[in-house]
Scaffold this motif. Sequence first.
Motif, PDB file in Angstrom:
ATOM      1  N   SER A 107     -37.184 -12.929   6.584  1.00 47.06           N
ATOM      2  CA  SER A 107     -37.260 -12.553   7.994  1.00 47.06           C
ATOM      3  C   SER A 107     -35.849 -12.429   8.561  1.00 47.06           C
ATOM      4  CB  SER A 107     -38.042 -13.605   8.788  1.00 47.06           C
ATOM      5  OG  SER A 107     -37.288 -14.791   8.923  1.00 47.06           O
ATOM      6  N   GLY A 108     -35.732 -11.720   9.664  1.00 51.80           N
ATOM      7  CA  GLY A 108     -34.424 -11.550  10.299  1.00 51.80           C
ATOM      8  C   GLY A 108     -33.806 -12.873  10.707  1.00 51.80           C
ATOM      9  N   TRP A 109     -34.612 -13.739  11.354  1.00 52.44           N
ATOM     10  CA  TRP A 109     -34.100 -15.041  11.781  1.00 52.44           C
ATOM     11  C   TRP A 109     -33.772 -15.927  10.596  1.00 52.44           C
ATOM     12  CZ3 TRP A 109     -32.023 -15.726  16.194  1.00 52.44           C
ATOM     13  CH2 TRP A 109     -32.484 -15.021  17.305  1.00 52.44           C
ATOM     14  N   GLY A 110     -34.603 -15.900   9.581  1.00 55.64           N
ATOM     15  CA  GLY A 110     -34.343 -16.709   8.389  1.00 55.64           C
ATOM     16  C   GLY A 110     -33.039 -16.304   7.717  1.00 55.64           C
ATOM     17  N   MET A 111     -32.818 -14.996   7.598  1.00 55.83           N
ATOM     18  CA  MET A 111     -31.566 -14.521   7.003  1.00 55.83           C
ATOM     19  C   MET A 111     -30.357 -14.921   7.845  1.00 55.83           C
ATOM     20  SD  MET A 111     -32.210 -10.781   5.404  1.00 55.83           S
ATOM     21  CE  MET A 111     -33.383 -10.509   4.108  1.00 55.83           C
ATOM     22  N   LEU A 112     -30.497 -14.817   9.170  1.00 48.07           N
ATOM     23  CA  LEU A 112     -29.385 -15.212  10.047  1.00 48.07           C
ATOM     24  C   LEU A 112     -29.066 -16.696   9.901  1.00 48.07           C
ATOM     25  CD1 LEU A 112     -30.046 -13.217  13.336  1.00 48.07           C
ATOM     26  CD2 LEU A 112     -28.122 -12.958  11.760  1.00 48.07           C
ATOM     27  N   ILE A 113     -30.097 -17.534   9.845  1.00 52.51           N
ATOM     28  CA  ILE A 113     -29.888 -18.973   9.709  1.00 52.51           C
ATOM     29  C   ILE A 113     -29.203 -19.293   8.388  1.00 52.51           C
ATOM     30  CG2 ILE A 113     -31.073 -21.190   9.366  1.00 52.51           C
ATOM     31  CD1 ILE A 113     -33.130 -20.192  11.459  1.00 52.51           C
ATOM     32  N   PHE A 114     -29.687 -18.692   7.306  1.00 53.42           N
ATOM     33  CA  PHE A 114     -29.088 -18.950   5.998  1.00 53.42           C
ATOM     34  C   PHE A 114     -27.650 -18.437   5.937  1.00 53.42           C
ATOM     35  CE2 PHE A 114     -33.633 -19.033   4.550  1.00 53.42           C
ATOM     36  CZ  PHE A 114     -33.630 -20.367   4.171  1.00 53.42           C
ATOM     37  N   ALA A 115     -27.406 -17.229   6.453  1.00 54.95           N
ATOM     38  CA  ALA A 115     -26.052 -16.661   6.424  1.00 54.95           C
ATOM     39  C   ALA A 115     -25.097 -17.499   7.278  1.00 54.95           C
ATOM     40  CB  ALA A 115     -26.075 -15.217   6.901  1.00 54.95           C
ATOM     41  N   LEU A 116     -25.556 -17.936   8.439  1.00 52.75           N
ATOM     42  CA  LEU A 116     -24.706 -18.756   9.303  1.00 52.75           C
ATOM     43  C   LEU A 116     -24.395 -20.097   8.663  1.00 52.75           C
ATOM     44  CD1 LEU A 116     -23.280 -19.125  12.022  1.00 52.75           C
ATOM     45  CD2 LEU A 116     -25.417 -20.036  12.911  1.00 52.75           C
ATOM     46  N   SER A 117     -25.373 -20.696   8.018  1.00 53.89           N
ATOM     47  CA  SER A 117     -25.169 -22.026   7.438  1.00 53.89           C
ATOM     48  C   SER A 117     -24.107 -22.027   6.349  1.00 53.89           C
ATOM     49  CB  SER A 117     -26.480 -22.603   6.902  1.00 53.89           C
ATOM     50  OG  SER A 117     -26.911 -21.895   5.765  1.00 53.89           O
ATOM     51  N   VAL A 118     -23.969 -20.937   5.604  1.00 57.22           N
ATOM     52  CA  VAL A 118     -22.953 -20.898   4.547  1.00 57.22           C
ATOM     53  C   VAL A 118     -21.648 -20.264   5.010  1.00 57.22           C
ATOM     54  CG1 VAL A 118     -24.624 -20.893   2.682  1.00 57.22           C
ATOM     55  CG2 VAL A 118     -23.761 -18.729   3.538  1.00 57.22           C
ATOM     56  N   SER A 119     -21.645 -19.653   6.181  1.00 54.27           N
ATOM     57  CA  SER A 119     -20.447 -18.958   6.649  1.00 54.27           C
ATOM     58  C   SER A 119     -19.692 -19.711   7.728  1.00 54.27           C
ATOM     59  CB  SER A 119     -20.822 -17.568   7.172  1.00 54.27           C
ATOM     60  OG  SER A 119     -21.453 -16.816   6.175  1.00 54.27           O
ATOM     61  N   ILE A 120     -20.255 -20.775   8.232  1.00 54.91           N
ATOM     62  CA  ILE A 120     -19.623 -21.457   9.357  1.00 54.91           C
ATOM     63  C   ILE A 120     -18.291 -22.087   8.966  1.00 54.91           C
ATOM     64  CG2 ILE A 120     -20.743 -23.694   9.141  1.00 54.91           C
ATOM     65  CD1 ILE A 120     -21.206 -23.311  12.296  1.00 54.91           C
ATOM     66  N   ASP A 121     -18.148 -22.493   7.701  1.00 59.89           N
ATOM     67  CA  ASP A 121     -16.864 -23.047   7.285  1.00 59.89           C
ATOM     68  C   ASP A 121     -15.781 -21.973   7.221  1.00 59.89           C
ATOM     69  OD1 ASP A 121     -18.106 -21.900   5.120  1.00 59.89           O
ATOM     70  OD2 ASP A 121     -17.466 -23.420   3.690  1.00 59.89           O
ATOM     71  N   SER A 122     -16.178 -20.713   7.120  1.00 59.77           N
ATOM     72  CA  SER A 122     -15.210 -19.612   7.166  1.00 59.77           C
ATOM     73  C   SER A 122     -14.537 -19.543   8.533  1.00 59.77           C
ATOM     74  CB  SER A 122     -15.892 -18.270   6.879  1.00 59.77           C
ATOM     75  OG  SER A 122     -16.452 -18.267   5.603  1.00 59.77           O
ATOM     76  N   PHE A 123     -15.244 -19.981   9.554  1.00 59.90           N
ATOM     77  CA  PHE A 123     -14.673 -20.024  10.900  1.00 59.90           C
ATOM     78  C   PHE A 123     -13.463 -20.968  10.921  1.00 59.90           C
ATOM     79  CE2 PHE A 123     -14.492 -21.898  15.178  1.00 59.90           C
ATOM     80  CZ  PHE A 123     -14.343 -20.748  15.941  1.00 59.90           C
ATOM     81  N   SER A 124     -13.634 -22.156  10.342  1.00 58.45           N
ATOM     82  CA  SER A 124     -12.546 -23.132  10.292  1.00 58.45           C
ATOM     83  C   SER A 124     -11.362 -22.600   9.505  1.00 58.45           C
ATOM     84  CB  SER A 124     -13.027 -24.433   9.640  1.00 58.45           C
ATOM     85  OG  SER A 124     -14.088 -24.969  10.349  1.00 58.45           O
ATOM     86  N   VAL A 125     -11.649 -21.930   8.400  1.00 54.98           N
ATOM     87  CA  VAL A 125     -10.573 -21.348   7.594  1.00 54.98           C
ATOM     88  C   VAL A 125      -9.842 -20.286   8.404  1.00 54.98           C
ATOM     89  CG1 VAL A 125     -10.067 -19.969   5.538  1.00 54.98           C
ATOM     90  CG2 VAL A 125     -11.653 -21.877   5.392  1.00 54.98           C
ATOM     91  N   GLY A 126     -10.576 -19.490   9.171  1.00 55.81           N
ATOM     92  CA  GLY A 126      -9.955 -18.482  10.026  1.00 55.81           C
ATOM     93  C   GLY A 126      -9.033 -19.101  11.055  1.00 55.81           C
ATOM     94  N   LEU A 127      -9.452 -20.241  11.611  1.00 53.30           N
ATOM     95  CA  LEU A 127      -8.596 -20.948  12.561  1.00 53.30           C
ATOM     96  C   LEU A 127      -7.275 -21.337  11.908  1.00 53.30           C
ATOM     97  CD1 LEU A 127     -11.273 -23.231  14.221  1.00 53.30           C
ATOM     98  CD2 LEU A 127     -10.021 -21.417  15.342  1.00 53.30           C
ATOM     99  N   SER A 128      -7.356 -21.829  10.684  1.00 56.45           N
ATOM    100  CA  SER A 128      -6.144 -22.233   9.968  1.00 56.45           C
ATOM    101  C   SER A 128      -5.278 -21.034   9.604  1.00 56.45           C
ATOM    102  CB  SER A 128      -6.519 -22.983   8.686  1.00 56.45           C
ATOM    103  OG  SER A 128      -7.285 -24.106   8.992  1.00 56.45           O
ATOM    104  N   LEU A 129      -5.900 -19.968   9.139  1.00 57.56           N
ATOM    105  CA  LEU A 129      -5.138 -18.784   8.734  1.00 57.56           C
ATOM    106  C   LEU A 129      -4.432 -18.126   9.912  1.00 57.56           C
ATOM    107  CD1 LEU A 129      -7.477 -17.027   6.143  1.00 57.56           C
ATOM    108  CD2 LEU A 129      -5.414 -18.360   5.702  1.00 57.56           C
ATOM    109  N   GLY A 130      -4.984 -18.283  11.100  1.00 59.06           N
ATOM    110  CA  GLY A 130      -4.373 -17.685  12.274  1.00 59.06           C
ATOM    111  C   GLY A 130      -2.988 -18.237  12.568  1.00 59.06           C
ATOM    112  N   MET A 131      -2.691 -19.404  12.021  1.00 61.41           N
ATOM    113  CA  MET A 131      -1.382 -20.019  12.262  1.00 61.41           C
ATOM    114  C   MET A 131      -0.339 -19.575  11.248  1.00 61.41           C
ATOM    115  SD  MET A 131      -2.461 -23.871  13.336  1.00 61.41           S
ATOM    116  CE  MET A 131      -3.807 -24.139  12.195  1.00 61.41           C
TER     117      MET A 131
END
Length: 186
Positions: A107-131
């Motif tokens: 389902s659309g929501w199921g895919m979004l939940i799964f994709a977000l759960s494994v991609s959220i740590d990429s956000f933190s890495v992006g914060l670090s790379l920005g420096m």
Amino acid sequence: MVETGMHAGQLMTLVIIALALGMDAFSLGVGIGLKGIRLLDILKLSALIALFHILMPVMGIFTGNYVGALLGSVAALAGGGLLLLLGGHMIYTSLRGGAVTSINPRSGWGMLIFALSVSIDSFSVGLSLGMFAVDMLVAVLLFGLAGGCMSIAGLMLGRRVSSSLGEYGEAIGGVILFTFGLLIIF
């Protein structure tokens, strides 16, 4: 000559980071694949994971240094918490049989939940790379490629193994996700 060596070292570092970020997608893929998934859904989910592995670090880069220090550990905890919930739900669903509605990875929501759960740590890495002075386009494209490819590999492996595990596949997949969530949190 020194610039080329530094560029090659930077590229190698980005590849290693991309593979580390992709391991979440691989683990998730094995868990979902054990539950059973069609090839078309594998492609859809992997493309969405690849997209999130690109968008999350870009958002992290633009969020800035101050917010990075504040949200870095929170993002990892949120990702681990989501995996705990998803894994626990899969285990509960498999033990209860058809009496419980499971999160549908097709389902659309199921895919979004799964994709977000494994991609959220990429956000933190992006914060670090920005420096740092890193080629952001190369970085986020590597992250997307690794996330997409590793999710395909995990989904295909889980799908192949699920046929021999039968009804226990979903429970084993849930245990994998739950364990991975615990490892992230602790």
